[in-house]
Motif scaffolding. Sequence first.
Motif, PDB file in Angstrom:
ATOM      1  N   VAL A  10     -76.699  46.944   5.275  1.00 23.58           N
ATOM      2  CA  VAL A  10     -75.856  47.441   6.467  1.00 23.58           C
ATOM      3  C   VAL A  10     -74.252  47.205   5.998  1.00 23.58           C
ATOM      4  O   VAL A  10     -74.150  46.469   5.130  1.00 23.58           O
ATOM      5  N   THR A  11     -73.350  48.098   7.045  1.00 18.90           N
ATOM      6  CA  THR A  11     -71.917  47.678   6.749  1.00 18.90           C
ATOM      7  C   THR A  11     -71.425  46.786   7.682  1.00 18.90           C
ATOM      8  O   THR A  11     -71.911  46.935   8.841  1.00 18.90           O
ATOM      9  N   VAL A  12     -70.376  46.298   7.672  1.00 23.89           N
ATOM     10  CA  VAL A  12     -69.288  45.571   8.117  1.00 23.89           C
ATOM     11  C   VAL A  12     -67.803  45.870   7.938  1.00 23.89           C
ATOM     12  O   VAL A  12     -67.655  46.400   6.935  1.00 23.89           O
ATOM     13  N   ARG A  13     -67.235  45.976   9.099  1.00 25.64           N
ATOM     14  CA  ARG A  13     -65.758  46.073   9.126  1.00 25.64           C
ATOM     15  C   ARG A  13     -65.028  44.922   9.369  1.00 25.64           C
ATOM     16  O   ARG A  13     -65.219  44.477  10.423  1.00 25.64           O
ATOM     17  N   LEU A  14     -64.505  44.315   8.267  1.00 31.60           N
ATOM     18  CA  LEU A  14     -63.826  43.079   8.413  1.00 31.60           C
ATOM     19  C   LEU A  14     -62.740  43.046   9.211  1.00 31.60           C
ATOM     20  O   LEU A  14     -61.949  43.765   9.150  1.00 31.60           O
ATOM     21  N   GLY A  15     -62.385  42.091  10.070  1.00 27.61           N
ATOM     22  CA  GLY A  15     -61.087  41.726  10.587  1.00 27.61           C
ATOM     23  C   GLY A  15     -59.991  41.084   9.504  1.00 27.61           C
ATOM     24  O   GLY A  15     -60.364  41.163   8.239  1.00 27.61           O
ATOM     25  N   ALA A  16     -58.855  40.977   9.934  1.00 28.11           N
ATOM     26  CA  ALA A  16     -57.824  40.294   9.247  1.00 28.11           C
ATOM     27  C   ALA A  16     -57.945  39.183   8.620  1.00 28.11           C
ATOM     28  O   ALA A  16     -57.627  38.951   7.584  1.00 28.11           O
ATOM     29  N   HIS A  17     -58.867  38.368   9.444  1.00 27.11           N
ATOM     30  CA  HIS A  17     -59.001  36.928   8.737  1.00 27.11           C
ATOM     31  C   HIS A  17     -60.357  36.487   9.039  1.00 27.11           C
ATOM     32  O   HIS A  17     -60.628  35.755   9.691  1.00 27.11           O
ATOM     33  N   PRO A  18     -61.129  37.178   8.152  1.00 27.98           N
ATOM     34  CA  PRO A  18     -62.711  36.728   8.390  1.00 27.98           C
ATOM     35  C   PRO A  18     -63.001  35.325   8.003  1.00 27.98           C
ATOM     36  O   PRO A  18     -62.447  34.815   7.105  1.00 27.98           O
ATOM     37  N   GLY A  19     -64.148  34.837   8.461  1.00 28.26           N
ATOM     38  CA  GLY A  19     -64.492  33.452   8.320  1.00 28.26           C
ATOM     39  C   GLY A  19     -65.599  33.664   7.189  1.00 28.26           C
ATOM     40  O   GLY A  19     -65.371  34.279   6.052  1.00 28.26           O
ATOM     41  N   CYS A  20     -66.559  32.545   7.194  1.00 32.44           N
ATOM     42  CA  CYS A  20     -67.484  32.477   5.999  1.00 32.44           C
ATOM     43  C   CYS A  20     -68.703  33.317   6.467  1.00 32.44           C
ATOM     44  O   CYS A  20     -69.383  32.760   7.599  1.00 32.44           O
ATOM     45  N   GLY A  21     -69.141  34.072   5.791  1.00 32.75           N
ATOM     46  CA  GLY A  21     -70.378  34.924   6.196  1.00 32.75           C
ATOM     47  C   GLY A  21     -70.694  36.237   5.319  1.00 32.75           C
ATOM     48  O   GLY A  21     -70.031  36.287   4.193  1.00 32.75           O
ATOM     49  N   GLY A  22     -71.661  36.891   5.810  1.00 34.87           N
ATOM     50  CA  GLY A  22     -71.878  38.289   4.984  1.00 34.87           C
ATOM     51  C   GLY A  22     -72.586  39.092   5.844  1.00 34.87           C
ATOM     52  O   GLY A  22     -72.786  38.835   7.107  1.00 34.87           O
ATOM     53  N   ARG A  23     -73.099  40.434   5.416  1.00 32.50           N
ATOM     54  CA  ARG A  23     -73.547  41.521   6.219  1.00 32.50           C
ATOM     55  C   ARG A  23     -74.829  40.871   6.751  1.00 32.50           C
ATOM     56  O   ARG A  23     -75.373  41.225   7.826  1.00 32.50           O
ATOM     57  N   ASN A  24     -75.544  39.957   5.873  1.00 34.28           N
ATOM     58  CA  ASN A  24     -76.967  39.497   6.348  1.00 34.28           C
ATOM     59  C   ASN A  24     -76.794  38.535   7.653  1.00 34.28           C
ATOM     60  O   ASN A  24     -77.597  38.674   8.701  1.00 34.28           O
ATOM     61  N   GLN A  25     -75.805  37.746   7.473  1.00 31.32           N
ATOM     62  CA  GLN A  25     -75.817  36.448   8.778  1.00 31.32           C
ATOM     63  C   GLN A  25     -74.939  37.212   9.723  1.00 31.32           C
ATOM     64  O   GLN A  25     -75.534  36.827  10.888  1.00 31.32           O
ATOM     65  N   GLN A  26     -74.473  38.255   9.558  1.00 28.01           N
ATOM     66  CA  GLN A  26     -73.835  39.041  10.682  1.00 28.01           C
ATOM     67  C   GLN A  26     -74.758  39.682  11.519  1.00 28.01           C
ATOM     68  O   GLN A  26     -74.915  39.659  12.675  1.00 28.01           O
ATOM     69  N   PHE A  27     -75.876  40.342  10.852  1.00 27.28           N
ATOM     70  CA  PHE A  27     -76.909  41.002  11.440  1.00 27.28           C
ATOM     71  C   PHE A  27     -77.870  40.064  12.007  1.00 27.28           C
ATOM     72  O   PHE A  27     -78.337  40.307  13.080  1.00 27.28           O
ATOM     73  N   ALA A  28     -77.901  39.095  11.362  1.00 37.20           N
ATOM     74  CA  ALA A  28     -79.190  37.924  12.108  1.00 37.20           C
ATOM     75  C   ALA A  28     -78.357  37.371  13.499  1.00 37.20           C
ATOM     76  O   ALA A  28     -79.190  37.115  14.436  1.00 37.20           O
ATOM     77  N   LEU A  29     -77.023  36.966  13.475  1.00 38.24           N
ATOM     78  CA  LEU A  29     -76.386  36.673  14.492  1.00 38.24           C
ATOM     79  C   LEU A  29     -76.606  37.588  15.538  1.00 38.24           C
ATOM     80  O   LEU A  29     -76.791  37.414  16.948  1.00 38.24           O
TER      81      LEU A  29
END
Length: 449
Positions: A341-360
């Motif tokens: 899957v894809t993510v569009r990151l903000g200016a100051h992203p924290g710690c994570g990735g597309r898999n954890q973003q999907f899970a949340l």
Amino acid sequence: MMTFDELHQTATDIFREALKACDVPRAFDRHLHFDDRTLVLCPSPLLKAASFPLDQYKKIFVISFGKAGLTMLEALLERLPEKRNIRGVCCAPELPKKRNWRIRFFAGGHPLPNEDSFRAARAALRLLQRTRKDTFVFFLVSGGGSAMFELPLDKHISLDDTIAFHETLIASGASITEINTVRKYFSAVKGGRLAMAAPEAEKLTLLLADVPLKDLAAVASSPTLPDHSTPAECAEILERFHLMEKFPPNVRRYFEGVIAGRAGEPQSPQAFEHMHMDALLSNHDFVNAARDRAQALGFRVVIDNSCDDWDYADAAAYLLKRFHELRSETPRLCLLSSGEVTVRLGAHPGCGGRNQQFALAAAMDLAQYEGQPLAVLSAGSDGMDGNSPAAGAIADTTTVARARAYHFDPQETLERFDACTLFTALGDAVVTGPTGNNLRDLRILISGG
């Protein structure tokens, strides 16, 4: 009815057993073997049966790179009957504990290139300049190679410029195919240029495919296969994602030349006449291994890969809707989905990735089914998710409530792309370490009713 601990253990078991089933050395044995000093390639959907008497070649070169660079190199060297004439370059996430003096090793950067990414590409190009008709070259290519093995075509573009270029592409929200189309026009080792550096040599590319099989040329941005994209397609991607204004000045000037037809190198068809290619493992092998394990555990299994390359939130909404529809018919259900899957990151992203973003994102949906035995695991086969130390995470119907008890705001965490912090605090991050493999991601949605 399964407990939440059992749900987590089962989802993790399916993921880890699927990884174990996709063993790289065994894949080598399925696809090639040696009859004395003759390399015999087994027929596959991508390759006709062929054989090469390696003792007829004065030199054998091996160029291996990507997240599985070391695993693939070791598997090949263990099987080669004759090693006296071998020389090579290997660029992987880390250096081996024991080095083979015939191979130059580099620790390339990922998700962003580093100095070793440049050094490895230069070393490979210099080695390939020594090839003639009496040379056989093995290219062992796996995902992650786009960053780990990199060198700009324009010598005025620095490493810092290149890092900013890759960073902009990753954060753009473009699909991996679109990102790789742009990378091919930027790089001296992508878009077939690595093969073009050894035009007369006999060449074999062996892939670990972290892309759909229909798009194998996208693995590591197609270093050894012909590039069929056009500058116009590259220009359209640059415009649609507003990339030009985000690039460093040197990179922007270079792509202005690409669009105007003043930059880049034309392909030489002759360079691919002696190229053979096969995929040792693919994402299909990975998801099918997960299916077999889930069925052995007594689940009805459904595979749905239709949201490949979707935005993570859209993919989560789609798969959860499908999941809830299916589990109303079959309480003990496992819905599998592979790809990325894809993510569009903000200016100051924290710690994570597309898999954890999907899970949340999935956890936000599951919260409305409190008490029901439902869980979602999303993790990468390479063991790395974005800029985090985790491969992914597991969410269930209690995740949001537990996160709030730990003083997390799940929605705010989602918006800050900081999901790893939350899942680590809950003990629900999936941590494997680098796996030496790369067959894309796997999402596992299970109902233990």
